[in-house]
Design a protein around this motif. Structure first.
Motif, PDB file in Angstrom:
ATOM      1  N   GLU A   1       0.848  -1.187   0.000  1.00  0.00           N
ATOM      2  CA  GLU A   1       0.000   0.000   0.000  1.00  0.00           C
ATOM      3  C   GLU A   1       0.884   1.237   0.000  1.00  0.00           C
ATOM      4  OE1 GLU A   1      -3.149   2.145   2.970  1.00  0.00           O
ATOM      5  OE2 GLU A   1      -3.152  -0.044   2.908  1.00  0.00           O
TER       6      GLU A   1
ATOM      7  N   SER B   1       0.845   5.896  -0.623  1.00  0.00           N
ATOM      8  CA  SER B   1       0.076   7.141  -0.698  1.00  0.00           C
ATOM      9  C   SER B   1       0.564   7.929  -1.900  1.00  0.00           C
ATOM     10  CB  SER B   1       0.286   7.985   0.552  1.00  0.00           C
ATOM     11  OG  SER B   1      -0.257   7.342   1.669  1.00  0.00           O
TER      12      SER B   1
ATOM     13  N   ILE C   1       1.666  11.096  -3.692  1.00  0.00           N
ATOM     14  CA  ILE C   1       2.175  12.395  -3.265  1.00  0.00           C
ATOM     15  C   ILE C   1       2.165  13.401  -4.406  1.00  0.00           C
ATOM     16  CG2 ILE C   1       3.537  11.517  -1.351  1.00  0.00           C
ATOM     17  CD1 ILE C   1       6.022  11.742  -3.127  1.00  0.00           C
TER      18      ILE C   1
ATOM     19  N   VAL D   1       4.341   8.073  -5.807  1.00  0.00           N
ATOM     20  CA  VAL D   1       3.772   7.499  -4.597  1.00  0.00           C
ATOM     21  C   VAL D   1       4.892   7.320  -3.576  1.00  0.00           C
ATOM     22  CG1 VAL D   1       1.885   6.330  -5.768  1.00  0.00           C
ATOM     23  CG2 VAL D   1       4.022   5.105  -5.399  1.00  0.00           C
ATOM     24  N   ARG D   2       4.497   7.276  -2.300  1.00  0.00           N
ATOM     25  CA  ARG D   2       5.461   7.067  -1.217  1.00  0.00           C
ATOM     26  C   ARG D   2       4.918   5.971  -0.318  1.00  0.00           C
ATOM     27  NH1 ARG D   2       7.007  12.284   1.319  1.00  0.00           N
ATOM     28  NH2 ARG D   2       8.468  12.312  -0.410  1.00  0.00           N
ATOM     29  N   LEU D   3       5.833   5.098   0.124  1.00  0.00           N
ATOM     30  CA  LEU D   3       5.456   4.027   1.030  1.00  0.00           C
ATOM     31  C   LEU D   3       6.638   3.658   1.919  1.00  0.00           C
ATOM     32  CD1 LEU D   3       5.765   0.562  -0.505  1.00  0.00           C
ATOM     33  CD2 LEU D   3       6.071   2.524  -1.971  1.00  0.00           C
TER      34      LEU D   3
ATOM     35  N   THR E   1      10.085   6.559  -2.337  1.00  0.00           N
ATOM     36  CA  THR E   1       9.302   7.384  -3.249  1.00  0.00           C
ATOM     37  C   THR E   1       9.612   6.891  -4.649  1.00  0.00           C
ATOM     38  OG1 THR E   1       9.464   9.279  -1.765  1.00  0.00           O
ATOM     39  CG2 THR E   1       8.859   9.733  -4.051  1.00  0.00           C
TER      40      THR E   1
ATOM     41  N   GLY F   1      -2.722  12.390  -2.151  1.00  0.00           N
ATOM     42  CA  GLY F   1      -3.245  12.061  -0.837  1.00  0.00           C
ATOM     43  C   GLY F   1      -4.064  10.786  -0.796  1.00  0.00           C
ATOM     44  N   GLU F   2      -4.422  10.246  -1.937  1.00  0.00           N
ATOM     45  CA  GLU F   2      -5.221   9.022  -1.951  1.00  0.00           C
ATOM     46  C   GLU F   2      -4.342   7.808  -1.734  1.00  0.00           C
ATOM     47  OE1 GLU F   2      -8.316   8.462  -4.826  1.00  0.00           O
ATOM     48  OE2 GLU F   2      -8.299  10.595  -5.340  1.00  0.00           O
ATOM     49  N   ARG F   3      -4.953   6.755  -1.177  1.00  0.00           N
ATOM     50  CA  ARG F   3      -4.242   5.500  -0.953  1.00  0.00           C
ATOM     51  C   ARG F   3      -4.389   4.613  -2.179  1.00  0.00           C
ATOM     52  NH1 ARG F   3      -7.299   3.591   3.801  1.00  0.00           N
ATOM     53  NH2 ARG F   3      -6.350   1.618   3.265  1.00  0.00           N
TER      54      ARG F   3
ATOM     55  N   TRP G   1      -2.625   0.768  -4.127  1.00  0.00           N
ATOM     56  CA  TRP G   1      -1.810  -0.430  -3.958  1.00  0.00           C
ATOM     57  C   TRP G   1      -1.033  -0.662  -5.239  1.00  0.00           C
ATOM     58  CZ3 TRP G   1      -2.755  -5.007  -6.769  1.00  0.00           C
ATOM     59  CH2 TRP G   1      -3.955  -5.047  -7.469  1.00  0.00           C
TER      60      TRP G   1
END
Length: 176
Positions: free
Chosen positions: A110, A112, A114, A125-127, A135, A147-149, A151
């Motif tokens: 999962e 987020s 950015i 995305v960052r995880l 990133t 800001g949305e999650r 996968w």
């Protein structure tokens, strides 16, 4: 006692040099194959030996008033400091993370968003993965706002992944 203090001061100067250009000096000391392979003569080890001998000798001479006691005390403290500093620098040099992040290990994770991902375009995305904050560029067939999650559904390149909104995950038991 002055001689011991001068030797101790030379150890402190050697330690200062080791902090500034220690890797260069260790490379020179390590260039003789076989003799210096065990890190016994690392710059930090030599600084500990010289400084410990000088200051330990001054302490031993000051307490007992006997030069042989000062020499023995200096040798004991010098060897202990050389051993400790060599072990410490070896541990610090060889530490590192064995959990290198590989892009293919991110599938199913999962993340987020950015930087917004346009439909059929790229964003970021960052995880957190194996203790590393990652990133990476991401692509999606649908637009996804910052800001949305999401996968990670696939690896596109070593530096980019395909993502899907988190609500696009199949529910447990579906598709079986």
């Amino acid at each position: 006692m002055t001689t011991f203090l001068i030797i101790g001061g030379a150890g402190v100067v050697l330690l200062g040099i080791a902090l500034v250009v220690g890797d260069v000096l260790d490379g020179v000391l390590g260039s003789a194959e076989g003799l210096f392979d065990s890190d016994v003569f690392s710059t930090a080890g030599l600084a500990g030996l010289v400084g410990g001998f000088g200051f330990g000798g001054a302490i031993g001479l000051g307490v007992s008033g006997l030069t042989p006691v000062g020499v023995l005390t200096g040798l004991l403290l010098g060897i202990a400091l050389a051993y400790g500093s060599t072990r410490l620098t070896r541990v610090l040099r060889h530490q590192g993370s064995s959990n290198t992040v590989r892009t293919d290990s991110l599938v199913g994770s999962e993340a987020s968003v950015i930087t917004a991902i346009p439909a059929d375009g790229y964003g970021q995305v960052r995880l957190s993965h194996n203790g590393h904050l990652v990133t990476i560029s991401a692509c999606s067939t649908t637009a996804i706002g910052a800001g949305e999650r999401v996968w990670i559904s696939e690896v596109l390149t070593p530096t980019a992944v395909g993502v899907e909104p988190i609500d696009a995950l199949p529910a447990a038991g579906e598709g079986q």
